[in-house]
Design an enzyme around this catalytic site. Structure first.
Site, PDB file in Angstrom:
ATOM      1  N   PRO A   7       0.825  -1.217   0.000  1.00 36.28           N
ATOM      2  CA  PRO A   7       0.000   0.000   0.000  1.00 36.28           C
ATOM      3  C   PRO A   7       0.851   1.255   0.000  1.00 36.28           C
ATOM      4  O   PRO A   7       1.767   1.405   0.818  1.00 36.28           O
ATOM      5  CB  PRO A   7      -0.816  -0.137   1.285  1.00 36.28           C
ATOM      6  CG  PRO A   7      -0.983  -1.607   1.435  1.00 36.28           C
ATOM      7  CD  PRO A   7       0.330  -2.201   0.971  1.00 36.28           C
ATOM      8  N   CYS A   8       0.545   2.161  -0.937  1.00 34.78           N
ATOM      9  CA  CYS A   8       1.449   3.276  -1.202  1.00 34.78           C
ATOM     10  C   CYS A   8       1.172   4.511  -0.358  1.00 34.78           C
ATOM     11  O   CYS A   8       1.981   5.435  -0.318  1.00 34.78           O
ATOM     12  CB  CYS A   8       1.374   3.659  -2.683  1.00 34.78           C
ATOM     13  SG  CYS A   8      -0.264   4.223  -3.222  1.00 34.78           S
ATOM     14  N   GLN A   9       0.024   4.560   0.313  1.00 29.22           N
ATOM     15  CA  GLN A   9      -0.349   5.785   1.008  1.00 29.22           C
ATOM     16  C   GLN A   9       0.699   6.265   2.016  1.00 29.22           C
ATOM     17  O   GLN A   9       0.924   7.475   2.142  1.00 29.22           O
ATOM     18  CB  GLN A   9      -1.706   5.605   1.690  1.00 29.22           C
ATOM     19  CG  GLN A   9      -2.888   5.563   0.738  1.00 29.22           C
ATOM     20  CD  GLN A   9      -3.073   4.197   0.086  1.00 29.22           C
ATOM     21  OE1 GLN A   9      -2.357   3.254   0.417  1.00 29.22           O
ATOM     22  NE2 GLN A   9      -4.020   4.094  -0.821  1.00 29.22           N
TER      23      GLN A   9
END
Length: 400
Positions: A126-128
């Site tokens: 997950p890039c957040q």
């Protein structure tokens, strides 16, 4: 080093940090050719999402052996479109697709693979936590900031011939250097040659300016990155080669992508868009292509846009039909979240248009567990995906 030990070590400050950006040079780039792809082997897919990476790799000749995905709606999408793909779901008392709870040997068993048989392990944690949007907590994010460790765990435990790791460009910025350093050291210590770059998906036929950090690894020789197939002006970029400038395709545009959407797709259940109040439509009508809310008279702006403290430079902006779209994020259907006003109509883009700008094939359908289309869920599935055309380029080059 165990994953648990690594998790404890990575939160300690003061370690020497090399510059990631200084290493983004000297990588090998190869030309890729379009056409029928040779069979390249099986893929263990982590953080599969709606399947963007896997669609592209499939076109490049790979076969998806197993998918690990924690979002139930995304798993419904995968089931709808690729019934033969194996999803990691079992009867144990754990969350399906929670990579933290999955051992490499379990994945191999369910995928009917032995250690060392897979061609690739792929995924983007997950890039957040590493995005330039939001809080930028990086590895300190209490929810998802350390999932890159589980990607490392699966690669080292399954020993594929190579791997592809994708994330936002922000992971290559100074404050997150130790993440890249740790991954590089772990892979190199297990016999992988590693290279990484920040690439723009628009350079590979995606009608969208989407810059992403890509780490490639393979056993033996260094992996190769794909040379661009498209450029802004159609000229070969000197930075990649000393060869004479050659003519390439120009970046694919929003208008071109929208023209390719079959009319029937706009009537499908998974094509949803926002309903705009009349005052929102009135505001949109005043914004030319390429401009945003700042052209509105002050009295037509919400208070948060009047104060001058609003952070979004693209907020309530109109796309330009003759250029690639901006990065399509999970709320790409909402004009208040970016430059997401339709270029020619006074509305936000819908999910069919979002999917086209992400280069999803027209026959790929998005689903939810409830069976009812949800703009939030479908938008999240599309916005979090790796563009298939980009994945195709990566898969075609890595073993060249």
């Amino acid at each position: 080093m165990s994953v648990d030990h690594a998790r404890s070590q990575l939160v300690s400050p003061g370690a020497d940090r090399m510059s990631v950006r200084s290493k983004l040079t000297g990588n090998r780039f190869v030309r890729i050719s379009q056409g029928s792809a040779e069979q390249r082997g099986k893929v263990i897919s982590l953080f599969t999402g709606a399947g963007g990476m896997e669609i592209g790799l499939e076109s490049a000749g790979f076969e998806t052996a197993i998918c690990v995905e924690i979002d139930p709606d995304s798993r419904e999408t995968l089931r709808k479109n690729r019934e033969h793909w194996v999803l990691f779901e079992d009867e144990q008392n754990r969350t399906p697709g929670d990579l933290r709870a999955i051992r490499p040997e379990e994945l191999l068993l369910k995928a009917n693979l032995k250690r060392g048989e897979a061609a690739l392990v792929t995924g983007g944690a997950p890039c957040q936590p590493f995005s330039n949007m939001g809080k930028k907590l990086g590895k300190s994010d209490p929810k998802n900031g350390d999932l890159f460790l589980d990607f490392v765990k699966i690669v080292l435990g399954t020993q594929p011939a190579g791997f592809i790791f994708e994330n936002v460009a922000g992971i290559a910025q100074g404050r997150h250097n130790e993440v890249v350093e740790y991954m590089t050291a772990q892979f190199a210590g297990s016999g992988y040659s590693v290279a990484f770059e920040v690439l723009n998906a628009a350079d590979y036929g995606v009608p969208q300016q989407r810059k992403r950090f890509i780490m490639l690894g393979r056993k033996g020789d260094a992996p190769a990155f794909p040379l661009p197939t498209h450029t802004k002006d159609g000229l070969f970029p000197d930075v990649f080669s000393p060869e004479p400038i050659a003519t390439l395709s120009q970046w694919k545009t929003v208008a071109e992508a929208f023209e390719e959407i079959p009319r029937g797709n706009l009537q499908r259940a998974d094509c949803v868009g926002m309903r705009h109040a009349s005052y929102m439509v009135e505001r949109m009508a005043m914004i030319p292509q390429g401009r945003n809310f700042k052209v509105l008279p002050m009295q037509m702006r919400p208070k948060c846009w009047q104060s001058g403290k609003h952070e979004g430079h693209d907020t309530f902006g109109r796309m330009e039909g003759g250029k690639p779209a901006p990065t399509i994020r999970t709320a790409g259907y909402n004009p208040t979240k970016g430059k997401y006003i339709h270029p020619f109509e006074n509305r936000g883009i819908n999910t069919a248009e979002m999917a086209a700008l992400q280069s999803f094939p027209a026959d790929w359908e998005f689903r939810t567990v409830s069976g009812k289309p949800s703009i939030v869920s479908i938008g999240r599935q599309i916005g979090n995906a790796v563009p298939p055309a980009f994945a195709y380029a990566l898969g075609s080059a890595i073993f060249a």
